[in-house]
Design a protein around this motif. Structure first.
Motif, PDB file in Angstrom:
ATOM      1  N   ARG A 342       5.523  -2.263  13.478  1.00  0.00           N
ATOM      2  CA  ARG A 342       6.041  -1.308  14.355  1.00  0.00           C
ATOM      3  C   ARG A 342       4.976  -0.235  14.471  1.00  0.00           C
ATOM      4  O   ARG A 342       3.973  -0.066  13.632  1.00  0.00           O
ATOM      5  CB  ARG A 342       7.105  -0.573  13.246  1.00  0.00           C
ATOM      6  CG  ARG A 342       8.037   0.442  13.456  1.00  0.00           C
ATOM      7  CD  ARG A 342       9.392   0.455  12.727  1.00  0.00           C
ATOM      8  NE  ARG A 342       9.376   0.607  11.258  1.00  0.00           N
ATOM      9  CZ  ARG A 342       9.283   2.000  10.907  1.00  0.00           C
ATOM     10  NH1 ARG A 342       9.382   2.967  11.489  1.00  0.00           N
ATOM     11  NH2 ARG A 342       9.201   1.962   9.467  1.00  0.00           N
ATOM     12  N   PHE A 343       5.162   0.578  15.493  1.00  0.00           N
ATOM     13  CA  PHE A 343       4.215   1.421  15.860  1.00  0.00           C
ATOM     14  C   PHE A 343       4.851   2.700  16.698  1.00  0.00           C
ATOM     15  O   PHE A 343       5.764   2.653  17.496  1.00  0.00           O
ATOM     16  CB  PHE A 343       3.120   1.194  16.959  1.00  0.00           C
ATOM     17  CG  PHE A 343       2.454   2.049  17.457  1.00  0.00           C
ATOM     18  CD1 PHE A 343       1.060   2.380  16.696  1.00  0.00           C
ATOM     19  CD2 PHE A 343       2.620   3.025  18.566  1.00  0.00           C
ATOM     20  CE1 PHE A 343       0.468   3.525  17.034  1.00  0.00           C
ATOM     21  CE2 PHE A 343       1.876   3.871  18.806  1.00  0.00           C
ATOM     22  CZ  PHE A 343       0.459   4.218  18.381  1.00  0.00           C
ATOM     23  N   ASN A 344       4.854   3.904  15.564  1.00  0.00           N
ATOM     24  CA  ASN A 344       5.503   5.174  15.911  1.00  0.00           C
ATOM     25  C   ASN A 344       4.528   6.431  16.029  1.00  0.00           C
ATOM     26  O   ASN A 344       3.579   6.303  15.219  1.00  0.00           O
ATOM     27  CB  ASN A 344       6.583   5.342  14.887  1.00  0.00           C
ATOM     28  CG  ASN A 344       7.630   4.536  14.810  1.00  0.00           C
ATOM     29  OD1 ASN A 344       7.992   3.398  13.754  1.00  0.00           O
ATOM     30  ND2 ASN A 344       8.320   4.537  15.803  1.00  0.00           N
ATOM     31  N   GLU A 374      12.322   3.983   6.679  1.00  0.00           N
ATOM     32  CA  GLU A 374      13.055   3.298   7.525  1.00  0.00           C
ATOM     33  C   GLU A 374      12.789   1.704   7.334  1.00  0.00           C
ATOM     34  O   GLU A 374      11.583   1.245   6.767  1.00  0.00           O
ATOM     35  CB  GLU A 374      12.431   3.434   8.913  1.00  0.00           C
ATOM     36  CG  GLU A 374      13.272   4.224   9.907  1.00  0.00           C
ATOM     37  CD  GLU A 374      12.575   4.403  11.124  1.00  0.00           C
ATOM     38  OE1 GLU A 374      12.042   3.706  11.720  1.00  0.00           O
ATOM     39  OE2 GLU A 374      12.441   6.016  11.436  1.00  0.00           O
TER      40      GLU A 374
END
Ligand SMILES: *[C@@H]1O[C@H](CO)[C@@H](O)[C@H](O)[C@H]1NC(C)=O
Ligand SMILES: *[C@@H]1O[C@H](CO)[C@@H](O)[C@H](O)[C@H]1NC(C)=O
Length: 374
Positions: A342-344, A374
């Motif tokens: 995941r990349f946020n 999350e």
């Protein structure tokens, strides 16, 4: 989910974390850079070095590097381990501060710990935390400001600290954490990036705060700091070896770490009074570890102030210099994490580089903790 979080905070009102200061002995080895640079002693030498480093169109660090050399030694790392009242959290967060600060950056006492990320993480969310003074800084062992205290040896220190924390060698720390999370600020984000790339098994999630992959504005930081020799700093003289460099004033701190309208003037004063110097070789080596793509496969959050000076040139939304199609400069990191689960990214409205010290810290801390849950 929101209701659950609200309920959880209600239940934990009145709890107080238990913290313990510890000294962690480590034996470290790293392949450091060799620079043809003398440790700057006088004000003129210090300013000249930073003007050289800030000169556009050439890479001073690379020009002055003559090779690499293995360096080893025994050092002490000053750390603070915290856990909730009722015992260790199931997850451990290991936090690495940036240039100008020490581990108190994460647990800042001002205004009854209102600015403390540690308090929020431990008391409201049940994490255990480990903060530490980077090798060379604060109460940790100091070293030679050019040959020894470089990002490479400091990454080795973070790696060793993590090993000890997860094998129960750190007094009071629990051996069976379900998840180990690494969080960095600025220089500490570079180290966190490197750790996750070099030892992917060592971390389960990373948060890079006060960071982007855009290094073109670092020269603003280098000259904006108005660095002076540490011996000429009224705050830090006598506490560090010759050759370290310190911020000259609250003005330097304002330029590099704060954003107009987002801070309590008392915080600016305190950031200067409690500030720490840098070893020049830290700044000479800061870019190298992040200029390769990471093999890391876990989740990543990059969170940076909208008006961050060193990593956004004071506007994270001005992306024309890169590729006008990216939503923000923070998104430039995405291509460096091709395997991340995941990349946020999160741009903190109105914030400067020193995220934890702005009024906006509530937004920052919530984004970080939301990402982790999350
Ligand atoms: C985080 O990134 C993932 C993709 O990697 C995306 O699906 C998710 O919506 C993002 N979350 C936020 C809060 O932006
Ligand atoms: C803590 O900081 C936030 C954000 O700056 C502010 O809104 C709040 O009033 C502060 N709380 C206390 C108790 O000072």
């Amino acid at each position: 989910m929101l209701m659950f979080v609200a309920l959880l905070s209600l239940l934990t009102v009145g709890s107080a974390r238990k913290c313990k200061d510890i000294m962690v002995p480590v034996s470290l080895t790293a392949e450091n850079a060799v620079f043809d640079i003398k440790a700057p002693i006088t004000k003129i030498e210090v300013t000249s070095l930073f003007l050289n480093m800030a000169q556009q169109g050439r890479d001073y660090s690379s020009l002055m590097q003559t090779g690499t050399k293995e360096i080893s030694g025994d050092y002490n790392l000053a750390a603070t381990y915290c856990e909730p009242d009722h015992g260790p959290g199931r997850e451990l967060q290991i936090m690495t501060h940036g240039v100008g600060f020490d581990r108190r950056y994460w647990d800042f006492p001002h205004n009854n710990y209102n600015y403390s990320y540690v308090e929020k993480a431990v008391d409201e969310h049940g994490y255990s935390t480990l903060t530490w003074d980077r090798l060379g800084i604060g109460a940790s062992s100091k070293g030679h400001p050019i040959d020894e205290i470089q990002v490479y040896l400091e990454i080795a220190a973070l790696c060793e600290l993590t090993k000890q924390a997860t094998s129960g060698k750190i007094a009071g720390s629990y051996t069976n954490f379900d998840r180990v999370i690494h969080i960095g600020h600025s220089f500490g984000s570079v180290m966190t990036y490197a750790l996750a790339d070099m030892y992917p098994g060592m971390t389960d999630a990373i948060i890079l705060t006060g960071f982007t992959h855009v290094f073109s504005y670092i020269p603003l930081f280098l000259v904006g700091n108005n660095f002076i020799p540490v011996k000429d700093s009224p705050i830090l003289a006598g506490k560090y070896p010759t050759g370290y460099v310190a911020s000259a004033s609250t003005t330097s701190m304002f330029v590099n770490f704060f954003s107009d309208g987002d801070f309590d003037p008392e915080m600016l004063e305190l950031s200067y009074i409690m500030g720490q110097p840098a070893a020049p070789a830290e700044l000479l080596t800061v870019g190298a570890p992040v200029m390769k793509k990471s093999g890391y496969t876990g989740p990543v959050l990059v969170i940076t102030g909208e008006h961050d000076l060193p990593f956004c040139g004071s506007d994270c939304y001005a992306t024309d210099s890169l590729d006008g199609t990216l939503p923000s400069l923070l998104d430039a990191s995405k291509e460096y994490f091709p395997h991340a689960s995941r990349f946020n990214t999160s741009v903190v409205p109105g914030a400067g580089h020193g995220l934890n010290y702005g009024y906006s810290h509530t937004f920052t801390f919530n984004s970080m903790l939301d990402f982790l849950s999350e």
